[in-house]
Write a protein that holds these residues in place. Sequence first.
Motif, PDB file in Angstrom:
ATOM      1  N   PHE A  92       0.730  -1.185  -0.072  1.00 21.23           N
ATOM      2  CA  PHE A  92      -0.008  -0.005   0.134  1.00 21.23           C
ATOM      3  C   PHE A  92       0.749   1.112   0.065  1.00 21.23           C
ATOM      4  CE2 PHE A  92      -2.306  -3.336   2.228  1.00 21.23           C
ATOM      5  CZ  PHE A  92      -3.585  -3.313   1.655  1.00 21.23           C
ATOM      6  N   ARG A  93       0.592   2.202  -0.795  1.00 18.16           N
ATOM      7  CA  ARG A  93       1.355   3.446  -0.680  1.00 18.16           C
ATOM      8  C   ARG A  93       0.942   4.216   0.479  1.00 18.16           C
ATOM      9  NH1 ARG A  93      -1.021   6.374  -5.739  1.00 18.16           N
ATOM     10  NH2 ARG A  93      -0.944   8.057  -4.455  1.00 18.16           N
ATOM     11  N   PRO A  94       2.158   4.404   1.327  1.00 21.06           N
ATOM     12  CA  PRO A  94       2.053   5.242   2.709  1.00 21.06           C
ATOM     13  C   PRO A  94       1.135   6.487   2.475  1.00 21.06           C
ATOM     14  CG  PRO A  94       4.383   4.756   2.054  1.00 21.06           C
ATOM     15  CD  PRO A  94       3.453   4.373   0.716  1.00 21.06           C
ATOM     16  N   ASP A  95       0.847   7.436   1.321  1.00 18.55           N
ATOM     17  CA  ASP A  95       0.256   8.583   1.333  1.00 18.55           C
ATOM     18  C   ASP A  95      -1.192   7.957   1.464  1.00 18.55           C
ATOM     19  OD1 ASP A  95       0.443   7.427  -1.315  1.00 18.55           O
ATOM     20  OD2 ASP A  95      -0.690   9.247  -2.074  1.00 18.55           O
ATOM     21  N   LYS A  96      -1.719   6.759   0.999  1.00 20.23           N
ATOM     22  CA  LYS A  96      -3.035   6.351   0.908  1.00 20.23           C
ATOM     23  C   LYS A  96      -3.446   6.032   2.379  1.00 20.23           C
ATOM     24  CE  LYS A  96      -4.051   6.419  -3.527  1.00 20.23           C
ATOM     25  NZ  LYS A  96      -5.343   6.938  -4.068  1.00 20.23           N
ATOM     26  N   LEU A  97      -2.352   5.334   2.963  1.00 20.63           N
ATOM     27  CA  LEU A  97      -2.689   5.005   4.448  1.00 20.63           C
ATOM     28  C   LEU A  97      -2.670   6.283   5.490  1.00 20.63           C
ATOM     29  CD1 LEU A  97      -0.478   1.955   4.644  1.00 20.63           C
ATOM     30  CD2 LEU A  97      -2.890   1.872   4.328  1.00 20.63           C
ATOM     31  N   ASN A  98      -1.921   7.162   5.284  1.00 26.64           N
ATOM     32  CA  ASN A  98      -1.830   8.645   6.064  1.00 26.64           C
ATOM     33  C   ASN A  98      -3.047   9.238   5.667  1.00 26.64           C
ATOM     34  OD1 ASN A  98       0.725   8.178   7.327  1.00 26.64           O
ATOM     35  ND2 ASN A  98       1.594   8.797   5.522  1.00 26.64           N
ATOM     36  N   ASN A  99      -3.573   9.463   4.628  1.00 24.78           N
ATOM     37  CA  ASN A  99      -5.071  10.057   4.420  1.00 24.78           C
ATOM     38  C   ASN A  99      -5.902   9.058   4.896  1.00 24.78           C
ATOM     39  OD1 ASN A  99      -6.189  12.172   3.253  1.00 24.78           O
ATOM     40  ND2 ASN A  99      -7.103  10.834   1.353  1.00 24.78           N
ATOM     41  N   ALA A 135       2.504   2.643  15.287  1.00 28.71           N
ATOM     42  CA  ALA A 135       3.595   2.070  15.872  1.00 28.71           C
ATOM     43  C   ALA A 135       4.375   1.158  15.114  1.00 28.71           C
ATOM     44  CB  ALA A 135       2.800   0.892  17.031  1.00 28.71           C
ATOM     45  N   TYR A 136       4.473   1.545  13.787  1.00 23.57           N
ATOM     46  CA  TYR A 136       5.335   1.055  12.916  1.00 23.57           C
ATOM     47  C   TYR A 136       5.220  -0.300  12.855  1.00 23.57           C
ATOM     48  CZ  TYR A 136       6.975   5.751  12.562  1.00 23.57           C
ATOM     49  OH  TYR A 136       6.817   7.120  12.677  1.00 23.57           O
ATOM     50  N   GLN A 137       4.313  -1.052  13.077  1.00 27.35           N
ATOM     51  CA  GLN A 137       4.204  -2.550  13.080  1.00 27.35           C
ATOM     52  C   GLN A 137       4.257  -3.316  11.809  1.00 27.35           C
ATOM     53  OE1 GLN A 137       1.104  -4.181  15.910  1.00 27.35           O
ATOM     54  NE2 GLN A 137       1.846  -2.775  17.414  1.00 27.35           N
ATOM     55  N   PHE A 138       4.293  -2.285  10.644  1.00 27.31           N
ATOM     56  CA  PHE A 138       4.124  -2.837   9.320  1.00 27.31           C
ATOM     57  C   PHE A 138       5.499  -2.625   8.509  1.00 27.31           C
ATOM     58  CE2 PHE A 138      -0.484  -1.984  10.296  1.00 27.31           C
ATOM     59  CZ  PHE A 138      -0.662  -3.363  10.405  1.00 27.31           C
ATOM     60  N   LYS A 139       6.053  -3.459   7.925  1.00 29.54           N
ATOM     61  CA  LYS A 139       7.169  -3.212   7.266  1.00 29.54           C
ATOM     62  C   LYS A 139       7.339  -2.319   6.039  1.00 29.54           C
ATOM     63  CE  LYS A 139      10.580  -6.196   4.553  1.00 29.54           C
ATOM     64  NZ  LYS A 139      10.872  -7.571   4.453  1.00 29.54           N
ATOM     65  N   ARG A 148      11.918   2.724 -11.539  1.00 30.07           N
ATOM     66  CA  ARG A 148      11.966   3.849 -10.383  1.00 30.07           C
ATOM     67  C   ARG A 148      11.815   3.071  -9.068  1.00 30.07           C
ATOM     68  NH1 ARG A 148       8.800   5.400 -14.925  1.00 30.07           N
ATOM     69  NH2 ARG A 148       8.908   7.663 -15.495  1.00 30.07           N
ATOM     70  N   LEU A 149      12.458   3.617  -8.089  1.00 30.22           N
ATOM     71  CA  LEU A 149      12.387   3.486  -6.761  1.00 30.22           C
ATOM     72  C   LEU A 149      11.137   3.932  -6.219  1.00 30.22           C
ATOM     73  CD1 LEU A 149      13.899   2.162  -4.145  1.00 30.22           C
ATOM     74  CD2 LEU A 149      14.777   4.656  -3.711  1.00 30.22           C
ATOM     75  N   GLU A 150      10.325   2.913  -5.449  1.00 33.56           N
ATOM     76  CA  GLU A 150       9.062   3.165  -4.966  1.00 33.56           C
ATOM     77  C   GLU A 150       9.157   2.756  -3.399  1.00 33.56           C
ATOM     78  OE1 GLU A 150       5.584   2.303  -7.329  1.00 33.56           O
ATOM     79  OE2 GLU A 150       6.739   2.446  -9.219  1.00 33.56           O
ATOM     80  N   ARG A 151       7.974   3.421  -2.946  1.00 32.56           N
ATOM     81  CA  ARG A 151       7.841   2.972  -1.457  1.00 32.56           C
ATOM     82  C   ARG A 151       6.388   2.460  -1.029  1.00 32.56           C
ATOM     83  NH1 ARG A 151       7.328   6.573   3.568  1.00 32.56           N
ATOM     84  NH2 ARG A 151       8.456   5.510   5.230  1.00 32.56           N
ATOM     85  N   TYR A 152       6.137   1.394  -0.383  1.00 34.26           N
ATOM     86  CA  TYR A 152       5.160   0.841   0.043  1.00 34.26           C
ATOM     87  C   TYR A 152       5.403   0.313   1.571  1.00 34.26           C
ATOM     88  CZ  TYR A 152       4.047   0.840  -4.883  1.00 34.26           C
ATOM     89  OH  TYR A 152       4.091   1.052  -6.372  1.00 34.26           O
ATOM     90  N   VAL A 153       4.025   0.213   2.095  1.00 38.31           N
ATOM     91  CA  VAL A 153       3.827  -0.432   3.538  1.00 38.31           C
ATOM     92  C   VAL A 153       3.496  -1.904   3.204  1.00 38.31           C
ATOM     93  CG1 VAL A 153       2.317  -0.456   5.577  1.00 38.31           C
ATOM     94  CG2 VAL A 153       3.006   1.694   4.654  1.00 38.31           C
ATOM     95  N   GLU A 154       4.203  -2.793   3.672  1.00 34.65           N
ATOM     96  CA  GLU A 154       3.725  -4.191   3.271  1.00 34.65           C
ATOM     97  C   GLU A 154       3.126  -4.847   4.419  1.00 34.65           C
ATOM     98  OE1 GLU A 154       7.045  -7.027   1.244  1.00 34.65           O
ATOM     99  OE2 GLU A 154       7.284  -7.533   3.304  1.00 34.65           O
ATOM    100  N   ILE A 155       2.039  -5.649   4.136  1.00 30.40           N
ATOM    101  CA  ILE A 155       1.126  -6.401   5.218  1.00 30.40           C
ATOM    102  C   ILE A 155       1.189  -7.661   4.649  1.00 30.40           C
ATOM    103  CG2 ILE A 155      -1.115  -6.501   6.286  1.00 30.40           C
ATOM    104  CD1 ILE A 155      -1.144  -3.303   5.846  1.00 30.40           C
TER     105      ILE A 155
END
Length: 182
Positions: A92-99, A135-139, A148-155
Amino acid sequence: MDENYWKDAYQNTWDKASKREKRLMARLEKMAGVKCSESGLGTGSTAYISGSAERNGYQKGDADFLIEGTNVYIEVTGPLVMTVQPSAPLWFRPDKLNNAIRNSNHDVFLAHHCMSVDLWRVIHVDQEFKQRFRAYQFKVVTPYIRGRLERYVEIETTDRCVRELDYLVEYLRKIKEMQTNG
């Protein structure tokens, strides 16, 4: 960074993404007896919309659609390739989770589609999920995709927050029942 950088990178996937969003909307309407409306920038469209979400009247990371008459919003995501297997972690894109977390007046579900087996899984962005995320429980992973270098939250698929699509359908049915009886 160029406001259109990611749009340019993924423009060739918009048709698949749009079809996927519309399929999920139709499926929820049929299964749960609700009405869905597009809500995010470009949802259901393949038109090129230049500029940032904010410049176009949206928040970065807005959910794709909402369930009419409720505060339930659905963010549709998942790889648009057939090579990702259903056992692979969900990204999941971090901006989607933050929003989703920032909009406390929205009841948000993340709907993740695995194309290779046409499998939908959902995550309810409820209080427990929000606490675990904060609490940063997801990698966090940083893969290279399309060069392109991308960034995701992995579950992980086995995480207790990952549920079948039926969970969302039942949730929506209960809301509809409460509205009808209430």
